[in-house]
Design a protein around this motif. Sequence first.
Motif, PDB file in Angstrom:
ATOM      1  N   ASP A  72      -3.314  -6.773  -4.481  1.00 36.87           N
ATOM      2  CA  ASP A  72      -2.977  -5.378  -4.151  1.00 36.87           C
ATOM      3  C   ASP A  72      -3.073  -4.460  -5.362  1.00 36.87           C
ATOM      4  OD1 ASP A  72      -2.476  -6.346  -1.613  1.00 36.87           O
ATOM      5  OD2 ASP A  72      -0.321  -6.446  -1.888  1.00 36.87           O
ATOM      6  N   ARG A  73      -4.092  -4.645  -6.171  1.00 38.01           N
ATOM      7  CA  ARG A  73      -4.322  -3.795  -7.329  1.00 38.01           C
ATOM      8  C   ARG A  73      -5.786  -3.908  -7.704  1.00 38.01           C
ATOM      9  NH1 ARG A  73      -1.455  -6.534 -12.441  1.00 38.01           N
ATOM     10  NH2 ARG A  73      -2.939  -5.200 -13.519  1.00 38.01           N
ATOM     11  N   ALA A  74      -6.296  -2.952  -8.477  1.00 35.30           N
ATOM     12  CA  ALA A  74      -7.652  -3.052  -8.999  1.00 35.30           C
ATOM     13  C   ALA A  74      -7.669  -3.976 -10.207  1.00 35.30           C
ATOM     14  CB  ALA A  74      -8.172  -1.677  -9.383  1.00 35.30           C
ATOM     15  N   ILE A  75      -8.757  -4.746 -10.350  1.00 28.35           N
ATOM     16  CA  ILE A  75      -8.883  -5.740 -11.411  1.00 28.35           C
ATOM     17  C   ILE A  75     -10.261  -5.579 -12.061  1.00 28.35           C
ATOM     18  CG2 ILE A  75      -8.895  -8.206 -11.959  1.00 28.35           C
ATOM     19  CD1 ILE A  75      -7.329  -8.564  -9.249  1.00 28.35           C
ATOM     20  N   TRP A  76     -10.267  -5.463 -13.376  1.00 30.86           N
ATOM     21  CA  TRP A  76     -11.525  -5.416 -14.125  1.00 30.86           C
ATOM     22  C   TRP A  76     -12.008  -6.842 -14.365  1.00 30.86           C
ATOM     23  CZ3 TRP A  76     -15.583  -2.901 -15.850  1.00 30.86           C
ATOM     24  CH2 TRP A  76     -16.254  -3.360 -16.976  1.00 30.86           C
ATOM     25  N   ALA A 121     -15.912   4.422 -10.541  1.00 36.15           N
ATOM     26  CA  ALA A 121     -16.226   4.514 -11.969  1.00 36.15           C
ATOM     27  C   ALA A 121     -15.029   5.019 -12.761  1.00 36.15           C
ATOM     28  CB  ALA A 121     -17.424   5.427 -12.167  1.00 36.15           C
ATOM     29  N   ALA A 122     -14.279   5.974 -12.185  1.00 36.59           N
ATOM     30  CA  ALA A 122     -13.103   6.508 -12.877  1.00 36.59           C
ATOM     31  C   ALA A 122     -11.996   5.457 -12.985  1.00 36.59           C
ATOM     32  CB  ALA A 122     -12.592   7.742 -12.142  1.00 36.59           C
ATOM     33  N   ILE A 123     -11.790   4.696 -11.915  1.00 36.50           N
ATOM     34  CA  ILE A 123     -10.783   3.631 -11.957  1.00 36.50           C
ATOM     35  C   ILE A 123     -11.190   2.572 -12.973  1.00 36.50           C
ATOM     36  CG2 ILE A 123      -9.693   1.784 -10.616  1.00 36.50           C
ATOM     37  CD1 ILE A 123     -10.085   3.567  -8.128  1.00 36.50           C
ATOM     38  N   ARG A 124     -12.454   2.221 -12.969  1.00 38.84           N
ATOM     39  CA  ARG A 124     -12.960   1.218 -13.913  1.00 38.84           C
ATOM     40  C   ARG A 124     -12.759   1.680 -15.355  1.00 38.84           C
ATOM     41  NH1 ARG A 124     -19.139  -1.140 -13.563  1.00 38.84           N
ATOM     42  NH2 ARG A 124     -19.430  -1.580 -15.763  1.00 38.84           N
TER      43      ARG A 124
END
Length: 333
Positions: A90-94, A161-164
């Motif tokens: 439940d989160r963004a992951i690089w 792209a902004a989240i990354r």
Amino acid sequence: MSLHILRPGLLTTVQDLGRFGYQQHGIIVSGAMDAVALRVANLLVGNEDNAAGLESTLLGPKIRFETNHLIALTGAHFSPTLNGQPVGRDRAIWVAAGAELAFGPAVAGCRAYLAVAGGVAVPLVLGSRSTYLRAGFGGLDGRALRAGDELPIGESSATGAAIRASLFNSQEQWNQARFTPGPYLCPMPRPEPVIRAVPGPEYAQFSAASQRAFWREPFTITPEADRMGYRLQGPKLERPAATELLSSAVTLGTVQVPAGGQPIVLLADHQTTGGYPRLAQVISADFSALAQARPGQQLRFEKLTLDEAQALYLAQEARLRGLQSGIAAVFRV
């Protein structure tokens, strides 16, 4: 940009939100079993909520990322690891090029979802990338994934792209962001879920005792459970005047009762029409809880009014839109 499947898991397929507009021709909607989980995963990486991702059932895959990616995991808890280290849901992951994402057996729930910024870019079939296994089309060659498969990934959106960039520059900033989905959007699946439903078109044809039993007694999901539907085992549900019925429209969450008296709950790959009496209809807001139940589990049904069901659906959609607008506001996209 691609994903390399090292191990496919028990049943991993490409799914989006479904193939709409063709049911009059007998072509089903299909799509993700837990649509909310897929939508949340997509929003967390900046995709449109209908972008294609991966749906895994009971035992997840192992995947190598050939290039840098932004991903999100939602739905069932499959003990995911990235290069052997536990990774959050439940989160963004690089994810850096060459990294390997692995899943174990399901700790809680039945179906896990992986979204990648840009979406899984398999060809569209009748407007959707969803895999329909029985007909053998959509997804990757109309089948479940296999070891050695390569999946193309589309171009990331401005939001992705902004989240990354934020993740790359400051993981702490992301951790503190105010738009994380929270437990109300993708709650941890429960061992004995209560599934809310409204009476179906043929509800009045069932005996009073059967009506009471449906709402009060537990039902067990039998091993005869797949993306088409769950067969349930519980009290026998009887219709005193067992007259023949014309085939009528059915949908995701329709509870049918064959002559044997044991109900079937239809799921994402359900047929377009059916001839069994429709005792109840699971509410849209509980499709996720239904999709995350697994064979052998017990579940119960709770009776709601149509007005209550509609209010819960609208509240769910408002929360999803709130997540989307929150992400857009933070990254000014």
